[in-house]
Design an enzyme around this catalytic site. Structure first.
Site, short mmCIF file in Angstrom:
data_model
loop_
_atom_site.label_atom_id
_atom_site.label_comp_id
_atom_site.label_asym_id
_atom_site.label_seq_id
_atom_site.Cartn_x
_atom_site.Cartn_y
_atom_site.Cartn_z
N ASP A 73 -3.82 -8.43 3.00
CA ASP A 73 -5.19 -8.63 3.48
C ASP A 73 -5.86 -9.62 2.54
O ASP A 73 -5.89 -9.41 1.32
CB ASP A 73 -5.96 -7.32 3.47
CG ASP A 73 -5.41 -6.31 4.47
OD1 ASP A 73 -4.85 -6.72 5.49
OD2 ASP A 73 -5.56 -5.10 4.20
N HIS A 129 1.56 -2.20 5.67
CA HIS A 129 1.38 -2.51 4.25
C HIS A 129 2.39 -1.75 3.38
O HIS A 129 2.79 -2.24 2.32
CB HIS A 129 -0.02 -2.14 3.80
CG HIS A 129 -1.08 -3.13 4.18
ND1 HIS A 129 -1.40 -4.23 3.41
CD2 HIS A 129 -1.89 -3.18 5.26
CE1 HIS A 129 -2.37 -4.90 3.99
NE2 HIS A 129 -2.70 -4.29 5.12
N HIS A 187 -5.58 -10.02 8.13
CA HIS A 187 -4.33 -9.26 8.03
C HIS A 187 -3.13 -10.13 8.41
O HIS A 187 -3.04 -10.63 9.52
CB HIS A 187 -4.45 -8.06 8.97
CG HIS A 187 -3.30 -7.10 8.97
ND1 HIS A 187 -3.48 -5.76 8.72
CD2 HIS A 187 -1.98 -7.27 9.20
CE1 HIS A 187 -2.31 -5.15 8.81
NE2 HIS A 187 -1.39 -6.05 9.11
N ARG A 207 0.85 -1.19 0.00
CA ARG A 207 0.00 0.00 0.00
C ARG A 207 0.89 1.24 0.00
O ARG A 207 1.67 1.44 0.94
CB ARG A 207 -0.89 0.00 1.24
CG ARG A 207 -1.88 1.15 1.35
CD ARG A 207 -2.67 1.04 2.65
NE ARG A 207 -3.36 -0.24 2.75
CZ ARG A 207 -3.83 -0.75 3.89
NH1 ARG A 207 -3.67 -0.09 5.03
NH2 ARG A 207 -4.45 -1.92 3.90
N GLU A 237 -7.47 -8.27 13.38
CA GLU A 237 -8.07 -8.33 12.05
C GLU A 237 -7.83 -9.72 11.47
O GLU A 237 -6.69 -10.09 11.18
CB GLU A 237 -7.43 -7.29 11.12
CG GLU A 237 -7.66 -5.85 11.54
CD GLU A 237 -6.94 -4.86 10.65
OE1 GLU A 237 -7.33 -3.67 10.70
OE2 GLU A 237 -6.03 -5.25 9.91
#
Length: 231
Positions: A148, A141, A213, A97, A210
């Site tokens: 994810d 990320h 993740h 990301r 999460e």
């Protein structure tokens, strides 16, 4: 409600804050597309479109692609190959990301007038709380080693793959997204453990707040953030 979960593994202490890489392209950052290793891996890259908590594409996503540092991509490819022997497959929602996308998340979180995605993504949370543990200014990320994803069950011939029921959608800001929450059914929890076991076999660790993740442990470049576009 616990506040120590969110889109990032969490804020780093100032002395441990990663440095931004000068890389301008994926090649310079040594990021590779997972589809160079697994051409038909299932993807639904959420931040390249509008089906996400911001309801708009994130800055830096110019294509729906999963980029990862090569050791991470190779480990993920091994997970996928192992799952296919069991008529199962992965489905990827996000990989590397760009740092500029994380900054976009923060700007969105500050805009309290935009509540369009509250029913789907944070129904039991006031948006003003998102920056207190849910959305951080630095994301794992952006280091190229975090993914994810979810798991699918397929027919015996590898077709008709359907996502397993994990109890919540992706990027659901709530304690029900915790991997071991008691607030899901036994089958939903079992499905989360199937994913966790598959990922752990190849060295990925789950972020327990999460269920979707995962980060390769150890990370190839734990002290470096990247901001090259996904394209």
């Amino acid at each position: 409600m616990a506040l120590m979960f969110g889109l990032c593994i969490g804020s780093l202490h100032a002395q441990d804050k990663p440095a931004l890489s000068p890389a301008k392209t994926a090649a310079e950052a040594k990021l590779v597309d997972i589809r160079t290793l697994v051409p038909d891996i299932a993807e639904d890259i959420k931040y390249a479109g509008s089906d996400n908590f911001m309801d708009t594409p994130a800055d830096g996503y110019r294509a729906p692609a999963c980029l990862l540092l090569r050791p991470v991509a190779e480990a993920l490819a091994r997970v996928e190959r192992d799952l296919r022997t069991r008529h199962q497959r992965l489905k990827i929602w996000d990989c590397y990301r760009p740092a500029r996308a994380v900054a976009h998340f923060v700007r969105w979180a500050h805009d309290l007038s935009d509540q369009r995605t509250k029913p789907q993504h944070y129904p039991r949370l006031d948006k003003s709380e998102l920056l207190h543990g849910y959305i951080a200014e630095s994301s794992g990320h952006s280091r190229g080693a975090t993914i994810d994803l979810t798991m699918q069950q397929c027919a015996a011939d590898g077709s008709r793959c359907m996502p397993l029921d994990m109890g919540t959608d992706f990027d659901f800001f709530d304690v029900r997204a915790h991997t071991d929450t008691p607030d899901v059914t036994p089958q939903q929890h079992a499905n989360r453990l199937l994913l966790r076991d598959a990922m752990e076999r190849e060295g990925f660790r789950n972020y327990p707040m999460e269920w979707w993740h995962y980060t390769l442990d150890p990370e190839p470049t734990p002290h470096t953030l990247y901001d090259v576009p996904v394209q």
